[in-house]
Design a protein around this motif. Sequence first.
Motif, PDB file in Angstrom:
ATOM      1  N   UNK A   1     -39.169  13.874  14.454  1.00 18.25           N
ATOM      2  CA  UNK A   1     -39.198  14.319  16.348  1.00 18.25           C
ATOM      3  C   UNK A   1     -37.421  13.737  15.998  1.00 18.25           C
ATOM      4  N   UNK A   2     -36.456  13.196  15.568  1.00 16.36           N
ATOM      5  CA  UNK A   2     -35.400  12.543  15.470  1.00 16.36           C
ATOM      6  C   UNK A   2     -33.973  13.674  15.255  1.00 16.36           C
ATOM      7  N   UNK A   3     -35.074  14.203  14.850  1.00 13.08           N
ATOM      8  CA  UNK A   3     -34.203  15.458  14.106  1.00 13.08           C
ATOM      9  C   UNK A   3     -33.521  16.661  15.114  1.00 13.08           C
ATOM     10  N   UNK A   4     -34.599  16.159  16.303  1.00 18.84           N
ATOM     11  CA  UNK A   4     -33.941  16.613  17.482  1.00 18.84           C
ATOM     12  C   UNK A   4     -33.743  16.835  18.583  1.00 18.84           C
ATOM     13  N   UNK A   5     -32.687  15.263  18.303  1.00 20.95           N
ATOM     14  CA  UNK A   5     -32.241  14.330  19.002  1.00 20.95           C
ATOM     15  C   UNK A   5     -30.649  14.407  18.609  1.00 20.95           C
ATOM     16  N   UNK A   6     -30.043  14.092  19.796  1.00 20.62           N
ATOM     17  CA  UNK A   6     -28.450  13.545  19.715  1.00 20.62           C
ATOM     18  C   UNK A   6     -27.923  11.756  19.773  1.00 20.62           C
ATOM     19  N   UNK A   7     -27.215  11.543  18.922  1.00 21.76           N
ATOM     20  CA  UNK A   7     -26.762   9.824  18.663  1.00 21.76           C
ATOM     21  C   UNK A   7     -26.328   9.601  19.454  1.00 21.76           C
ATOM     22  N   UNK A   8     -25.878   8.863  19.897  1.00 23.35           N
ATOM     23  CA  UNK A   8     -25.573   8.269  21.204  1.00 23.35           C
ATOM     24  C   UNK A   8     -24.748   6.531  21.259  1.00 23.35           C
ATOM     25  N   UNK A   9     -23.241   6.346  21.119  1.00 20.59           N
ATOM     26  CA  UNK A   9     -22.295   5.265  20.859  1.00 20.59           C
ATOM     27  C   UNK A   9     -22.158   5.370  21.673  1.00 20.59           C
ATOM     28  N   UNK A  10     -22.334   4.393  23.373  1.00 21.77           N
ATOM     29  CA  UNK A  10     -22.047   3.970  25.091  1.00 21.77           C
ATOM     30  C   UNK A  10     -21.739   2.950  25.271  1.00 21.77           C
ATOM     31  N   UNK A  11     -21.119   2.625  26.239  1.00 15.90           N
ATOM     32  CA  UNK A  11     -21.424   1.807  27.098  1.00 15.90           C
ATOM     33  C   UNK A  11     -21.928   2.207  28.387  1.00 15.90           C
ATOM     34  N   UNK A  12     -22.435   1.638  29.170  1.00 10.13           N
ATOM     35  CA  UNK A  12     -22.789   1.764  30.399  1.00 10.13           C
ATOM     36  C   UNK A  12     -23.160   0.772  31.240  1.00 10.13           C
ATOM     37  N   UNK A  13     -22.201   1.304  32.701  1.00  8.87           N
ATOM     38  CA  UNK A  13     -22.033   0.131  33.200  1.00  8.87           C
ATOM     39  C   UNK A  13     -23.123  -0.461  34.069  1.00  8.87           C
ATOM     40  N   UNK A  14     -22.989  -1.290  34.255  1.00  5.59           N
ATOM     41  CA  UNK A  14     -24.272  -1.618  34.959  1.00  5.59           C
ATOM     42  C   UNK A  14     -25.059  -0.997  36.075  1.00  5.59           C
ATOM     43  N   UNK A  15     -24.569  -0.376  36.772  1.00  3.15           N
ATOM     44  CA  UNK A  15     -24.833   0.694  38.125  1.00  3.15           C
ATOM     45  C   UNK A  15     -26.001   1.129  36.937  1.00  3.15           C
TER      46      UNK A  15
ATOM     47  N   UNK B   1     -19.536  -8.024  28.811  1.00  5.04           N
ATOM     48  CA  UNK B   1     -18.609  -8.168  30.049  1.00  5.04           C
ATOM     49  C   UNK B   1     -18.132  -6.928  30.450  1.00  5.04           C
ATOM     50  N   UNK B   2     -17.836  -5.417  29.715  1.00  6.62           N
ATOM     51  CA  UNK B   2     -17.717  -4.489  30.532  1.00  6.62           C
ATOM     52  C   UNK B   2     -18.553  -3.518  30.281  1.00  6.62           C
ATOM     53  N   UNK B   3     -20.474  -3.242  30.226  1.00  2.31           N
ATOM     54  CA  UNK B   3     -21.323  -3.491  31.093  1.00  2.31           C
ATOM     55  C   UNK B   3     -22.516  -3.362  29.132  1.00  2.31           C
ATOM     56  N   UNK B   4     -23.499  -2.648  29.077  1.00  2.00           N
ATOM     57  CA  UNK B   4     -24.422  -2.019  28.636  1.00  2.00           C
ATOM     58  C   UNK B   4     -23.818  -1.372  27.376  1.00  2.00           C
ATOM     59  N   UNK B   5     -23.222  -1.836  25.757  1.00  2.00           N
ATOM     60  CA  UNK B   5     -23.468  -1.278  24.961  1.00  2.00           C
ATOM     61  C   UNK B   5     -24.968  -0.686  23.893  1.00  2.00           C
ATOM     62  N   UNK B   6     -24.961   0.935  23.975  1.00  5.52           N
ATOM     63  CA  UNK B   6     -26.415   1.621  23.790  1.00  5.52           C
ATOM     64  C   UNK B   6     -26.211   2.337  22.543  1.00  5.52           C
ATOM     65  N   UNK B   7     -26.510   2.288  21.549  1.00  5.95           N
ATOM     66  CA  UNK B   7     -26.981   2.993  20.549  1.00  5.95           C
ATOM     67  C   UNK B   7     -28.423   3.615  20.200  1.00  5.95           C
ATOM     68  N   UNK B   8     -28.096   5.268  20.284  1.00  6.99           N
ATOM     69  CA  UNK B   8     -29.613   5.304  20.860  1.00  6.99           C
ATOM     70  C   UNK B   8     -29.635   6.878  20.167  1.00  6.99           C
ATOM     71  N   UNK B   9     -30.462   7.224  19.744  1.00  6.19           N
ATOM     72  CA  UNK B   9     -30.736   8.912  19.943  1.00  6.19           C
ATOM     73  C   UNK B   9     -32.549   8.976  20.743  1.00  6.19           C
ATOM     74  N   UNK B  10     -31.689  10.159  21.286  1.00  3.54           N
ATOM     75  CA  UNK B  10     -31.525  10.633  22.646  1.00  3.54           C
ATOM     76  C   UNK B  10     -32.165  12.014  22.711  1.00  3.54           C
ATOM     77  N   UNK B  11     -32.882  12.804  23.781  1.00  8.69           N
ATOM     78  CA  UNK B  11     -33.272  14.012  23.611  1.00  8.69           C
ATOM     79  C   UNK B  11     -31.883  15.139  24.349  1.00  8.69           C
ATOM     80  N   UNK B  12     -31.390  16.138  24.080  1.00  9.28           N
ATOM     81  CA  UNK B  12     -30.363  16.746  23.717  1.00  9.28           C
ATOM     82  C   UNK B  12     -30.213  16.605  25.118  1.00  9.28           C
ATOM     83  N   UNK B  13     -31.223  16.514  26.563  1.00 10.02           N
ATOM     84  CA  UNK B  13     -31.382  17.032  28.581  1.00 10.02           C
ATOM     85  C   UNK B  13     -30.998  16.316  28.829  1.00 10.02           C
ATOM     86  N   UNK B  14     -30.881  14.607  27.879  1.00 10.89           N
ATOM     87  CA  UNK B  14     -30.709  13.445  28.948  1.00 10.89           C
ATOM     88  C   UNK B  14     -28.742  13.144  29.140  1.00 10.89           C
ATOM     89  N   UNK B  15     -28.179  14.115  28.166  1.00 10.92           N
ATOM     90  CA  UNK B  15     -26.638  13.847  27.795  1.00 10.92           C
ATOM     91  C   UNK B  15     -26.493  14.227  29.372  1.00 10.92           C
TER      92      UNK B  15
END
Length: 407
Positions: free
Chosen positions: A354-368, A389-403
């Motif tokens: 399942x992970x092979x079909x996902x993309x790795x994301x390392x990103x800071x999201x705003x609180x909004x 203080x800058x937002x929410x730092x997330x590392x995850x594997x996500x489906x490509x359609x969410x990018x």
Amino acid sequence: MEQEKVILVGVALEGAEHCEASLDELEELANTAGAVSVGRLIQSRERISTATYIGKGKLEELQAQIWSTGADSIICDDELTPAQLKNLNDILPVKVLDRTLLILDIFAGRASTSEGKIQVELAQLRYRASRLGGLGTSLSRQGGGIGTRGPGEKQIEVDRRVIHSRIGALKGELAKVVKNRQVQRTRRQNQGIPVIAIVGYTNAGKSTLLNRLTGADVLAENQLFATLDPTTRQMQLPDRQVVLLTDTVGFIRKLPHHLVEAFRSTLEEARYADVILHVVDSTDQEAYEKMQLVYDTLNQLGVTDKPVITVFNKQDEAEADTMLKDERARRCVFLSARTGLGLELLYEAVEEVIQEGKCFVDKVFSFEQAPMIARIRAEGQLLQEEYTSEGIHVTAYVPEKLLHLWQ
């Protein structure tokens, strides 16, 4: 109730050993339908007789065997043509069945949901409709002789009209069911939950595995086609990701095309799945042949581009030196669905594929953008979530359609 006694009849086109194995399976089918085999007859031929399935000499041998065993029926290991069915019924003093009719009878007894019952009846009527021509003029009310003159139509035409009218009605009912299934499938796809279709030869242990993985209560017995109606259940992986498991109708040698057509909407669950879980009986001497048959059936349904995890089941009963392999599979796992042995290896394989079909994301999201993180958690694999203080730092594997939501 006294069991129906049957004689199994086969034509060996690819060698007697192959035909014997097919008749062994036919005997299992007969037992599942409530009959008992009292004999078998095999003829080696270059081609099946177009008139009577087997040759004249073997027909005489079959008649003698019927008298000596007191058989009630014979079951031919292939689907008979209308002409073969009519000729055999004219020659033999017992009921004549073929492999397709036997399987349809078993399916009729196994169907419990409205969809399953519609599909089985549709397959049975299509089978009957294709054989009406084989009855010839024996049912005709037209022709010469006392009692046959006057208005009227052939009984065969009445039967054909009734059958095709019923087929039309069933197609309408099935279309509604198919539409509902498509709505459910679209809803699952929109939710982003990975779907895994469990496929395999009948009696390989698919239902037992589904029960073990999800705690479902699907009927699981050591017989062919113990379950017929598809079941979908939720399963949580060790990494807390949720997936859906869908059981499908078991495949079998010489699967009748009437059934493939009628159950297409059910079998096509595999076509829309993200991963195929191919269950194989490790104790079966014909494991490789049956694996090939499953792949052939998947190809027939257009399932050619899905990652496959092959599960070699029943390791608690397999011989120690039995090491099967499947070079077409992305991963192979050896386990016992009955005892739970090796399940952790299956979880790992599912997570990896399942992970092979996902993309790795390392990103800071705003609180909004916090609602996006909830969606990542639901549809992907959230590895780390840190509030800064800058937002929410997330590392995850996500489906490509969410990018596209944040790019």
